[in-house]
Design an enzyme around this catalytic site. Structure first.
Site, PDB file in Angstrom:
ATOM      1  N   LYS A   1     -44.048 -32.075  39.086  1.00 36.21           N
ATOM      2  CA  LYS A   1     -42.974 -33.473  38.885  1.00 36.21           C
ATOM      3  C   LYS A   1     -43.170 -34.355  39.933  1.00 36.21           C
ATOM      4  CE  LYS A   1     -40.891 -29.884  36.484  1.00 36.21           C
ATOM      5  NZ  LYS A   1     -40.831 -30.665  35.263  1.00 36.21           N
TER       6      LYS A   1
ATOM      7  N   TRP B   1     -32.149 -24.912  33.027  1.00 35.46           N
ATOM      8  CA  TRP B   1     -33.236 -24.130  34.015  1.00 35.46           C
ATOM      9  C   TRP B   1     -32.454 -22.989  34.987  1.00 35.46           C
ATOM     10  CZ3 TRP B   1     -38.053 -24.020  32.245  1.00 35.46           C
ATOM     11  CH2 TRP B   1     -38.369 -25.183  31.576  1.00 35.46           C
TER      12      TRP B   1
ATOM     13  N   ASP C   1     -34.204 -23.381  43.101  1.00 37.63           N
ATOM     14  CA  ASP C   1     -35.090 -23.881  42.266  1.00 37.63           C
ATOM     15  C   ASP C   1     -35.296 -25.251  42.527  1.00 37.63           C
ATOM     16  OD1 ASP C   1     -36.870 -24.997  40.280  1.00 37.63           O
ATOM     17  OD2 ASP C   1     -35.814 -23.944  38.553  1.00 37.63           O
TER      18      ASP C   1
HETATM   19  N1  PMP Z   1     -37.192 -25.193  36.789  1.00 36.44           N
HETATM   20  C1  PMP Z   1     -37.269 -26.385  36.383  1.00 36.44           C
HETATM   21  C2  PMP Z   1     -35.819 -27.043  37.336  1.00 36.44           C
HETATM   22  C3  PMP Z   1     -38.066 -27.183  35.722  1.00 36.44           C
HETATM   23  O1  PMP Z   1     -37.737 -28.466  35.624  1.00 36.44           O
HETATM   24  C4  PMP Z   1     -38.827 -26.530  35.095  1.00 36.44           C
HETATM   25  C5  PMP Z   1     -40.119 -27.330  34.323  1.00 36.44           C
HETATM   26  N2  PMP Z   1     -39.607 -28.338  33.711  1.00 36.44           N
HETATM   27  C6  PMP Z   1     -39.306 -24.922  35.467  1.00 36.44           C
HETATM   28  C7  PMP Z   1     -38.286 -24.526  36.383  1.00 36.44           C
HETATM   29  C8  PMP Z   1     -40.168 -24.385  34.729  1.00 36.44           C
HETATM   30  O2  PMP Z   1     -41.418 -24.683  35.425  1.00 36.44           O
HETATM   31  P1  PMP Z   1     -42.942 -24.198  34.865  1.00 36.44           P
HETATM   32  O3  PMP Z   1     -43.228 -24.925  33.459  1.00 36.44           O
HETATM   33  O4  PMP Z   1     -43.438 -24.700  36.109  1.00 36.44           O
HETATM   34  O5  PMP Z   1     -42.795 -22.766  34.841  1.00 36.44           O
END
Ligand code: PMP
Length: 410
Positions: A245, A149, A221
């Site tokens: 989450k 991520w 994040d």
């Molecule tokens: N950052 C993290 C730590 C994530 O776990 C996720 C999604 N699993 C995202 C960003 C991306 O999120 P989204 O699908 O809401 O764009």
């Protein structure tokens, strides 16, 4: 099913009087009963749904929240409308979004120095919004890459400024967080970006690095560990988190940003990505994701009822400990590659020594009512996501199954 709902209707109506007095149609008493919340206690409802859901997100939500949302779905608090059907500028939704914000401020002790925004587009949109709002195209910014991520966030930022990787855990398959003196920060970087918890690799910061540049800020994040433990928000310039989450359904992304950072976005910034516009309009510049915000409000209320984030963290430590202890005590039958000191309380990835057994493990667990345990498609293996709403009983059931599975296959 309908009969069960009718039987319990008296106690239901005393808990949710809107169903008895302000039904929007005469025949509501019939159709509403068919969809009305079951008055059974949530412990029984767990059996009703029949599963423990270990999904990484969208993920399991507190049962009390789902049942409350169900009870309010058709006729929200006597308004004659569902939350999904009413104006985002009406008094009911205004109260919802204000309560969501004030409860979140209480949970994380967020001072007035920070704006709290409820946005759309997922955390992925924030990968672009962060550089667009916090720096100019020729500014340098720093990224620590602790997993997939943060890597995605870095790649997106490269489009909008001079983004550098100041540490990467890639060569060690993302099993570590750097010690802070290993990070080679640029002295003039506008911000240092981290991913507080790598959802795929199960690597979580337990403490936070400080940007070297005195005028720089820390950006995080926190999508997959948001509200899982207390966080000193004042250490950050900006925190963002997709809700799906720990705190709600997909569709809403929460941004907590220091107000003095607003108002200097790059000229190309689309209006929907400009934090100042959202802050000036209390997240109502355009139509917000009303239902998702409403569920977050219910979750925040539930977290406060549990005693706040210290109490929540204690539960999360207990749940994750029994799972990691089972893995570490398996004599190598199960393996978690992540360095012990940075193992995630939320996402527990592991492999089986004999990888041929992983499919069987996941299938048998599903038969036993433990679902969505498959590791992310990019890494394989098994991943148990045990967010706030996963009850201890779910983790206990999983470890009992793991021990039994090992006994049958060792
Ligand atoms: N950052 C993290 C730590 C994530 O776990 C996720 C999604 N699993 C995202 C960003 C991306 O999120 P989204 O699908 O809401 O764009």
């Amino acid at each position: 099913m309908a009969a069960a709902a009718v039987t319990g209707s008296t106690s239901l109506y005393s808990r949710f009087p809107q169903f008895s007095s302000s039904s929007r149609h005469r025949q509501l008493s019939i159709s509403c009963i068919a969809v009305s919340p079951s008055p059974i206690p949530s412990s029984l409802a767990a059996k009703d749904r029949g599963v423990y859901n270990f999904a990484a997100g969208p993920a399991t939500l507190p049962e009390s929240v789902i049942l409350k949302a169900q009870s309010e779905l058709y006729n929200y608090r006597g308004s004659g409308m569902s939350i999904m059907e009413m104006s985002h500028r009406g008094k009911e939704f205004d109260a919802v979004i204000k309560k969501a914000e004030s409860d979140l401020r209480r949970l994380l002790s967020i001072s007035d120095e920070f704006a709290v925004l409820f946005l759309q587009g997922g955390a992925t949109t924030q990968f672009a919004a962060v550089p667009l709002n916090l720096c100019k195209s020729d500014d340098s910014v720093d990224y620590i890459i602790s997993g997939s991520w943060s890597d995605k966030a870095y790649k997106e930022a490269q489009k909008f400024c001079k983004a550098s990787i100041v540490w990467s855990g890639k060569s060690e398959k993302y099993t570590k967080i750097p010690s802070f003196d290993e990070i080679r920060q640029n002295p003039d970087a506008k911000y240092l970006h981290i991913c507080g918890n790598e959802t795929i690799h199960g690597v979580e910061y337990k403490d936070y690095p400080e940007p070297k540049n005195m005028n720089s800020i820390l950006v995080a994040d926190m999508s997959s560990n948001f509200c899982s433990k207390p966080v000193d928000v004042s250490k950050f310039g900006l925190i963002y988190a997709g809700a799906q989450k720990n705190v709600g359904p997909s569709g809403v992304t929460i941004v907590i940003v220091r107000r003095d950072l607003l108002g200097d976005a790059q000229p190309i910034t689309p209006v929907m990505l400009d934090y100042k516009i959202h802050a000036d309009n209390a997240s109502l510049y355009n139509t917000p994701p009303c239902f998702a915000v409403y569920i977050c409000a219910l979750v925040f209320e539930d977290l406060l009822d549990q005693g706040g984030l210290h109490a929540v963290e204690e539960k999360n430590i207990k749940k994750s400990s029994i799972l990691y202890d089972t893995i570490d005590g398996s004599g190598g039958f199960y393996v978690c590659p992540v360095k012990k000191s940075v193992r995630s309380l939320m996402n527990v990835p592991f492999t089986l020594q004999n990888s041929d057994l992983e499919k069987k493990f996941i299938a048998e667990a599903a038969q036993e009512g433990m679902i969505q345990l498959k590791g992310h498609r990019s890494v394989g293996g098994v991943r148990a996501s045990i967010y706030n709403a996963m009850p201890l009983a779910g983790v206990e059931k999983l470890v009992a199954f793991m021990k039994d599975f090992q006994a049958r296959h060792d």
